[in-house]
Motif scaffolding. Structure first.
Motif: not given
Length: 191
Positions: A35-44, A84-88, A94-98
């Motif tokens: 998620w960090s390397e692929n989705v979060e790095s994408m443009s809005f 977008i709320r679902f994606l967020n 995924l971040r919270s699991l860490m």
């Protein structure tokens, strides 16, 4: 951080009520890194495209989901903001699991109550999961690997069980492992 947690066979010391209790830290790290390397790095705009594709996939594949989503759209909410709320929310999970500084089990339980109050049932999550897999497989053809798909599937199912207050002995209908998930699990073990 996620980068420091690079995937290893060792268990990370994470205590948030979910990781290392319902989901292994290795599974959490695989999904969080993807998620960090692929989705979060994408443009809005690119994130919006993916999130709308997930929602459209749900509406096309399931009449009940289509009805629920149409109801929300009639209440002045547009598909872009819902999707977008679902994606967020997925990124947050995924971040919270860490993380170790939260009670994720309690937060998911409260989130589930909110969803149940809106009329969402456990069966509504299957079309969402299927559409998420299909969309991410399309947009990230090589990066959404068997390991990532298995990890995302596992996390999604566990989170839904917690949210919908489904006990381990009374799994929701779609939570029961199908042949595909068993094959993914076998692939992950042998990798």
């Amino acid at each position: 951080t996620i980068q420091e947690a690079k995937i290893s066979d060792q268990s990370l010391e994470i205590n948030n009520g979910v990781t290392n209790k319902h989901i292994s830290s290795r599974i959490a790290a695989i999904a969080a890194q993807f998620w960090s390397e692929n989705v979060e790095s994408m443009s809005f705009q690119d994130q919006l495209e993916i999130s709308v594709a997930i929602y459209m996939g749900m509406m096309v594949s399931d009449k009940e989901m289509k009805h629920l989503l149409k109801k929300n759209l009639r209440n002045q909410e547009n598909i872009e903001s819902m999707s977008i709320r679902f994606l967020n929310m997925l990124g947050w999970l995924l971040r919270s699991l860490m993380r170790t500084d939260i009670d994720l089990d309690d937060l998911l339980t409260k989130l589930g109550q909110f969803h149940r109050n809106m009329g969402i049932k456990a069966s509504h999550f299957k079309p969402m999961l299927d559409s998420m897999h299909e969309t991410l497989s399309y947009y990230f053809a090589t990066k959404y690997s068997v390991k990532v798909k298995y990890s995302m599937d596992n996390i999604f199912r566990v989170a839904c069980n917690i949210m919908m207050a489904v006990s381990n002995s009374t799994l929701a209908e779609f939570m029961v492992e199908d042949d595909c998930l068993k094959s993914l699990k076998d692939c992950l073990k042998s990798a």
